[in-house]
Design a protein around this motif. Structure first.
Motif, mmCIF file in Angstrom:
data_model
loop_
_atom_site.group_PDB
_atom_site.id
_atom_site.type_symbol
_atom_site.label_atom_id
_atom_site.label_comp_id
_atom_site.label_asym_id
_atom_site.label_seq_id
_atom_site.Cartn_x
_atom_site.Cartn_y
_atom_site.Cartn_z
ATOM 1 N N VAL A 101 -3.239 0.715 -2.949
ATOM 2 C CA VAL A 101 -2.732 1.288 -1.703
ATOM 3 C C VAL A 101 -3.138 2.755 -1.612
ATOM 4 O O VAL A 101 -3.650 3.218 -0.584
ATOM 5 C CB VAL A 101 -1.200 1.151 -1.614
ATOM 6 N N GLN A 102 -2.959 3.484 -2.700
ATOM 7 C CA GLN A 102 -3.328 4.897 -2.702
ATOM 8 C C GLN A 102 -4.838 5.068 -2.569
ATOM 9 O O GLN A 102 -5.302 6.023 -1.930
ATOM 10 C CB GLN A 102 -2.842 5.568 -3.992
ATOM 11 N N THR A 132 2.495 -7.199 1.899
ATOM 12 C CA THR A 132 2.840 -6.003 2.668
ATOM 13 C C THR A 132 1.949 -4.794 2.394
ATOM 14 O O THR A 132 2.211 -3.706 2.898
ATOM 15 C CB THR A 132 4.301 -5.608 2.390
ATOM 16 N N GLY A 133 0.887 -4.980 1.611
ATOM 17 C CA GLY A 133 0.015 -3.858 1.296
ATOM 18 C C GLY A 133 -0.522 -3.169 2.532
ATOM 19 O O GLY A 133 -0.622 -1.935 2.579
ATOM 20 N N TYR A 135 0.826 -2.727 5.335
ATOM 21 C CA TYR A 135 1.866 -1.884 5.941
ATOM 22 C C TYR A 135 2.029 -0.580 5.157
ATOM 23 O O TYR A 135 2.136 0.504 5.734
ATOM 24 C CB TYR A 135 3.181 -2.656 5.979
ATOM 25 N N HIS A 136 2.029 -0.690 3.835
ATOM 26 C CA HIS A 136 2.168 0.501 2.995
ATOM 27 C C HIS A 136 0.970 1.436 3.157
ATOM 28 O O HIS A 136 1.126 2.662 3.108
ATOM 29 C CB HIS A 136 2.315 0.091 1.528
ATOM 30 N N MET A 139 1.429 3.284 6.448
ATOM 31 C CA MET A 139 2.480 4.288 6.303
ATOM 32 C C MET A 139 1.972 5.477 5.505
ATOM 33 O O MET A 139 2.176 6.639 5.884
ATOM 34 C CB MET A 139 3.691 3.663 5.603
ATOM 35 N N GLY A 140 1.296 5.205 4.384
ATOM 36 C CA GLY A 140 0.814 6.269 3.518
ATOM 37 C C GLY A 140 -0.263 7.120 4.148
ATOM 38 O O GLY A 140 -0.336 8.336 3.916
ATOM 39 N N GLY A 167 8.665 2.374 9.293
ATOM 40 C CA GLY A 167 9.395 2.215 8.041
ATOM 41 C C GLY A 167 10.339 1.030 8.110
ATOM 42 O O GLY A 167 10.822 0.547 7.080
ATOM 43 N N TYR A 169 10.153 -2.486 8.571
ATOM 44 C CA TYR A 169 9.128 -3.532 8.564
ATOM 45 C C TYR A 169 9.431 -4.636 9.561
ATOM 46 O O TYR A 169 8.554 -5.045 10.336
ATOM 47 C CB TYR A 169 9.004 -4.109 7.150
ATOM 48 N N GLU A 200 5.887 -8.357 -1.693
ATOM 49 C CA GLU A 200 5.492 -7.006 -2.105
ATOM 50 C C GLU A 200 4.222 -7.049 -2.944
ATOM 51 O O GLU A 200 3.986 -7.984 -3.689
ATOM 52 C CB GLU A 200 6.617 -6.351 -2.915
#
Length: 201
Positions: A101-102, A132-133, A135-136, A139-140, A167, A169, A200
């Motif tokens: 994700v990062q 949900t990756g 979505y994260h 967001m990130g 935030g 979901y 997750e």
């Protein structure tokens, strides 16, 4: 480090042209406009057939965009490295010590234009929960979600409006589901039943 735009090889251009040719021969057409700025997470769902890839590629070509996708780092080796990059692939280290994700958040930071395509279902079969990756990542990176639509009943598709993740979901997915309710996938029975369930990553 700034991102450098690469020129696709002749083989990659020929391959893409062939797929776009199939899309046009089948009578598909694109509609709508591409959200600006061109930095967003593009949701590819429901994914019910291998044909989705061919027609989706045609749609993006007609809309004038180059979508990107994540791929295991091991796939970006000779002899396939250049082809994967030409097709929009972004190598990702999925080892336990790396946060993918990062890695994608960092990609958004270093590119002026980045439309990352993700299929939350992860498979063409029956799905119990969306991963949900996607979505994260949105967001990130502070970028919106954009729905990729492919309606097999009318052989048309395009991109939905930008949906900024809040935030919450479930509330955000309700907006996504409302858009997808207007399109018919190749195999409707495999539809969007898992959109509110989440797995997750």
């Amino acid at each position: 480090m700034a991102f450098e735009v690469r020129k696709p090889s002749w083989f990659s251009r020929l391959f893409r042209r062939a797929l776009v040719g199939i899309y046009r021969q089948q009578g598909w057409r694109a509609h709508g406009v591409v959200p600006e700025p061109r930095k967003f997470v593009l949701i590819a769902a429901p994914h019910t057939s291998n044909w989705d890839f061919v027609y989706f590629l045609g749609l993006t070509e007609e809309l004038g965009i180059m979508p990107h996708f994540m791929g295991k780092k091991s796939l970006f080796r000779w002899p396939w490295k250049n082809f994967m990059l030409d097709m929009g692939g972004v190598p990702v280290d999925r080892s336990s010590s790396k946060n993918y994700v990062q890695q994608m958040v960092d990609e958004f930071e270093r590119r002026e234009e980045f439309m990352l395509t993700i299929a939350p279902e992860g498979t063409r079969g029956n799905v119990k929960a969306w991963k949900t990756g996607f979505y994260h990542i949105a967001m990130g990176a502070g970028v919106p979600l954009v729905v990729g639509m492919m309606d097999y009943s009318s052989k048309s598709g395009g991109l939905g409006p930008a949906i900024w993740p809040t935030g919450d979901y479930r509330a955000d997915m309700a907006k996504v589901a409302e858009i997808y309710a207007t399109v018919t996938p190749r195999h409707p029975a495999k539809g969007m039943t898992a959109i509110f369930a989440k797995e997750e990553e």
